[in-house]
Design a protein around this motif. Sequence first.
Motif, short mmCIF file in Angstrom:
data_model
loop_
_atom_site.label_atom_id
_atom_site.label_comp_id
_atom_site.label_asym_id
_atom_site.label_seq_id
_atom_site.Cartn_x
_atom_site.Cartn_y
_atom_site.Cartn_z
N MET A 180 35.66 33.32 36.09
CA MET A 180 35.21 34.63 35.59
C MET A 180 35.57 35.74 36.59
SD MET A 180 34.02 36.26 33.09
CE MET A 180 33.40 35.00 31.99
N LYS A 181 35.44 35.45 37.88
CA LYS A 181 35.81 36.44 38.89
C LYS A 181 37.29 36.82 38.75
CE LYS A 181 34.37 36.59 43.27
NZ LYS A 181 34.27 36.54 44.74
N GLU A 182 38.14 35.81 38.50
CA GLU A 182 39.57 36.06 38.35
C GLU A 182 39.84 36.96 37.15
OE1 GLU A 182 38.17 33.10 38.81
OE2 GLU A 182 38.82 32.73 40.88
N PHE A 183 39.11 36.72 36.05
CA PHE A 183 39.27 37.55 34.86
C PHE A 183 38.99 39.02 35.16
CE2 PHE A 183 37.28 39.79 31.31
CZ PHE A 183 38.23 39.65 30.32
N TRP A 184 37.84 39.27 35.81
CA TRP A 184 37.46 40.66 36.08
C TRP A 184 38.34 41.30 37.15
CZ3 TRP A 184 35.25 42.98 32.42
CH2 TRP A 184 34.34 42.32 31.59
N ASN A 185 38.76 40.54 38.14
CA ASN A 185 39.68 41.10 39.13
C ASN A 185 41.01 41.49 38.49
OD1 ASN A 185 38.23 41.25 41.54
ND2 ASN A 185 38.63 39.11 42.06
N SER A 186 41.46 40.68 37.52
CA SER A 186 42.69 41.00 36.81
C SER A 186 42.53 42.27 35.98
CB SER A 186 43.09 39.83 35.91
OG SER A 186 44.21 40.17 35.12
N ARG A 187 41.41 42.37 35.25
CA ARG A 187 41.19 43.55 34.42
C ARG A 187 41.03 44.81 35.27
NH1 ARG A 187 37.61 43.65 29.04
NH2 ARG A 187 39.50 42.52 28.46
N PHE A 188 40.28 44.72 36.35
CA PHE A 188 40.02 45.90 37.17
C PHE A 188 41.15 46.19 38.16
CE2 PHE A 188 35.24 44.80 36.65
CZ PHE A 188 35.22 45.44 35.41
N GLY A 189 42.10 45.28 38.26
CA GLY A 189 43.21 45.48 39.19
C GLY A 189 44.25 46.47 38.70
N ALA A 190 44.18 46.83 37.42
CA ALA A 190 45.13 47.80 36.86
C ALA A 190 44.85 49.20 37.41
CB ALA A 190 45.03 47.80 35.34
N GLU A 191 45.83 50.07 37.32
CA GLU A 191 45.67 51.43 37.83
C GLU A 191 44.63 52.21 37.04
OE1 GLU A 191 46.12 54.56 40.34
OE2 GLU A 191 47.00 52.58 40.59
N GLU A 192 44.68 52.09 35.72
CA GLU A 192 43.74 52.81 34.86
C GLU A 192 42.35 52.18 34.95
OE1 GLU A 192 44.36 55.62 32.99
OE2 GLU A 192 46.26 55.58 34.09
N VAL A 237 22.20 55.13 45.27
CA VAL A 237 22.68 54.07 44.37
C VAL A 237 23.10 52.82 45.13
CG1 VAL A 237 24.33 53.49 42.56
CG2 VAL A 237 23.50 55.85 42.78
N THR A 238 22.62 51.67 44.65
CA THR A 238 23.12 50.36 45.05
C THR A 238 23.72 49.71 43.81
OG1 THR A 238 21.42 50.11 46.75
CG2 THR A 238 22.53 48.11 46.00
N ALA A 239 24.95 49.24 43.92
CA ALA A 239 25.60 48.55 42.80
C ALA A 239 26.09 47.20 43.28
CB ALA A 239 26.78 49.39 42.29
N PHE A 240 26.27 46.28 42.34
CA PHE A 240 26.93 45.02 42.71
C PHE A 240 27.71 44.46 41.53
CE2 PHE A 240 22.68 43.40 41.35
CZ PHE A 240 23.04 42.36 40.51
N ASP A 241 28.67 43.60 41.87
CA ASP A 241 29.51 42.93 40.89
C ASP A 241 30.20 41.78 41.61
OD1 ASP A 241 30.74 44.02 37.96
OD2 ASP A 241 31.98 42.55 38.98
N ILE A 242 30.80 40.89 40.82
CA ILE A 242 31.55 39.77 41.43
C ILE A 242 32.99 40.16 41.74
CG2 ILE A 242 30.14 37.94 40.41
CD1 ILE A 242 32.34 37.60 38.27
N SER A 243 33.43 41.32 41.27
CA SER A 243 34.84 41.70 41.38
C SER A 243 35.13 42.62 42.56
CB SER A 243 35.29 42.39 40.08
OG SER A 243 36.57 42.98 40.24
N GLU A 244 35.96 42.14 43.47
CA GLU A 244 36.39 42.99 44.59
C GLU A 244 37.24 44.17 44.09
OE1 GLU A 244 35.92 38.77 46.17
OE2 GLU A 244 36.98 39.68 44.47
N GLU A 245 38.04 43.92 43.05
CA GLU A 245 38.86 45.00 42.48
C GLU A 245 37.99 46.09 41.86
OE1 GLU A 245 42.05 45.43 42.89
OE2 GLU A 245 42.29 43.55 43.97
N GLY A 246 36.89 45.68 41.23
CA GLY A 246 35.96 46.65 40.68
C GLY A 246 35.34 47.51 41.77
N ARG A 247 34.98 46.87 42.88
CA ARG A 247 34.40 47.60 44.00
C ARG A 247 35.39 48.63 44.55
NH1 ARG A 247 34.15 47.45 49.68
NH2 ARG A 247 32.08 48.03 50.50
#
Length: 198
Positions: free
Chosen positions: A1-13, A57-67
């Motif tokens: 699941m982490k890989e999925f979100w890193n892939s999605r959030f890794g895009a420029e947009e 604000v404190t936020a968290f997620d599993i995705s480094e790309e999202g951060r």
Amino acid sequence: MKEFWNSRFGAEEYAYGEAPNVFFKQQLDALPPGKLLMPAEGEGRNAVYAATRGWQVTAFDISEEGRKKALRLAAKRGTSLEYLIHSFGEADFPEMFDCIGLIYAHAPANLRPVHHLKAVSFLRPGGTIILEGFSKAQLGKPSGGPQDISMLFSEEELRKDFSGLANLEIWYEETSLDEGAYHKGEASLIRLVGKKPL
């Protein structure tokens, strides 16, 4: 699941746009600023908006790309926030937040009530939870969300999960989403607002 979100959030947009969720913004603007927690916050559009409004604000997620995207957006907006990398299961905070935003924070059915109970435990007495997610009627619609009905929300499930809250309001909303490339078109949503008893 982490890989999925890193892939999605890794895009420029920004996958879901840079603007905050409309319902979250509406509800947050009615509250005095305080400490806010944003679980599963992805690219940070809601957390960054809150920070520009004076929230701590404190936020968290599993995705480094999202951060990375969230911190970039915060810099662009001239604000800052704390953004941690971990799962909901790893989250551990004292009873300290004035508000918790659960915006499309879907989870497998066996984890959903655990996550929701945990969120309530992080809330100060008098604090508010704001939730928006996809209802079970969303299944098959092309406007986003899990394609597993057990991960979609029902009013009955949410009433049970958040039974410890007062002034609990839950309702369904049929609307048209326009949140980036992945939340676009007609959608079946469920919305919740409640307060932790004093």
